[in-house]
Design an enzyme around this catalytic site. Structure first.
Site, PDB file in Angstrom:
ATOM      1  N   ASP A 198     -15.842  -3.400  -1.107  1.00  0.00           N
ATOM      2  CA  ASP A 198     -15.408  -3.100   0.252  1.00  0.00           C
ATOM      3  C   ASP A 198     -16.635  -2.932   1.137  1.00  0.00           C
ATOM      4  OD1 ASP A 198     -12.804  -3.001  -0.808  1.00  0.00           O
ATOM      5  OD2 ASP A 198     -13.111  -0.910  -1.385  1.00  0.00           O
TER       6      ASP A 198
ATOM      7  N   ASP B 287       0.854  -1.191   0.000  1.00  0.00           N
ATOM      8  CA  ASP B 287       0.000   0.000   0.000  1.00  0.00           C
ATOM      9  C   ASP B 287       0.887   1.237   0.000  1.00  0.00           C
ATOM     10  OD1 ASP B 287      -2.008  -1.818   0.198  1.00  0.00           O
ATOM     11  OD2 ASP B 287      -2.797  -1.128   2.117  1.00  0.00           O
TER      12      ASP B 287
END
Length: 238
Positions: free
Chosen positions: A131, A8
């Site tokens: 998500d 990330d």
């Protein structure tokens, strides 16, 4: 089953966020390319890159993504997500050499995007990121939660021709609390190939995902904090 070590990117560093919250960041590596090299040396066949700056609308890490893609060429494939909300953004990442892109927010904000992306790149190179926060779809870098049930959105994109999704339970992400295997299996029941993300804490979690028939699992914090080695994780999913 495939394992996807996560990198990330935020402000040029490798970080992890607790439950996707920008203010709960832990930085693990100042050199994302060096981190990618470590994963590649351990034998991973995939890397999962997320551009958090693009997801939050505060910039992008395009140059770093290109360098990681170049490092992985001929050794592993690269999946890239984070803020890809237009065909132009999708094209940009594919032109960098990414093997697969993950679309998120735009699948509900722009109903035409998924069919257009599939027409442009094909179903093997386009993934939809789903998500969930308490079963509802979280969008815009997880900063907003819609009223849309994740399962309903999953069924819709499946009808549009999507074959693969990344499913993340936001509440578990970065928390080492165990993944939402039940939620992932529910989406698998719709005929989707599911990559599980969020909360993986142990080799047991990976073996359970493999036993459930999931296509893959994304692992981040558990690797960075030494819960297990990447070589062990790769063995667990084989």
């Amino acid at each position: 089953m495939q394992l996807y070590p996560a990198i990330d990117l935020r402000h040029g560093r490798v970080v992890r966020l607790a439950q996707g919250e920008a203010g709960r960041e832990t930085a693990y590596q100042s050199d994302p390319v060096a981190q990618a090299e470590q994963f590649l040396a351990a034998g991973t066949r995939w890397l999962h890159l997320v551009d958090l700056d693009r997801a939050f609308g505060t910039g992008s890490n395009t140059g770093l993504i290109q360098r990681v893609v170049e490092a992985a060429r001929g050794r592993a494939q690269v999946q890239v997500g984070g803020g890809l909300r237009s065909l132009a953004a999708l094209d940009e990442v594919l032109e960098l050499g990414a093997d697969r892109v993950v679309l998120g927010t735009a699948v509900v904000r722009d109903p035409s995007l998924v069919p257009a992306a599939l027409a442009r790149a094909g179903p093997e190179r386009v993934v939809v990121g789903l998500d969930a926060r308490e079963g509802r779809l979280a969008i815009r870098g997880w900063t907003e939660t819609t009223d849309l049930p994740v399962r309903e959105v999953a069924a819709q994109v499946r009808r549009e021709g999507v074959v693969r999704v990344v499913y993340t339970d936001v509440a578990r992400d970065g928390m080492l609390s165990g993944p939402d295997l039940e939620g992932a299996c529910a989406l698998q029941g719709l005929g989707l190939r599911v990559i599980l993300s969020g909360g993986v804490a142990s080799l047991y979690d990976l073996r359970a995902a493999r036993a459930a028939g999931l296509e893959g699992a994304i692992v981040g914090r558990a690797l960075y904090e030494g819960r297990f080695a990447l070589a062990q994780a790769l063995e667990a999913v084989r």
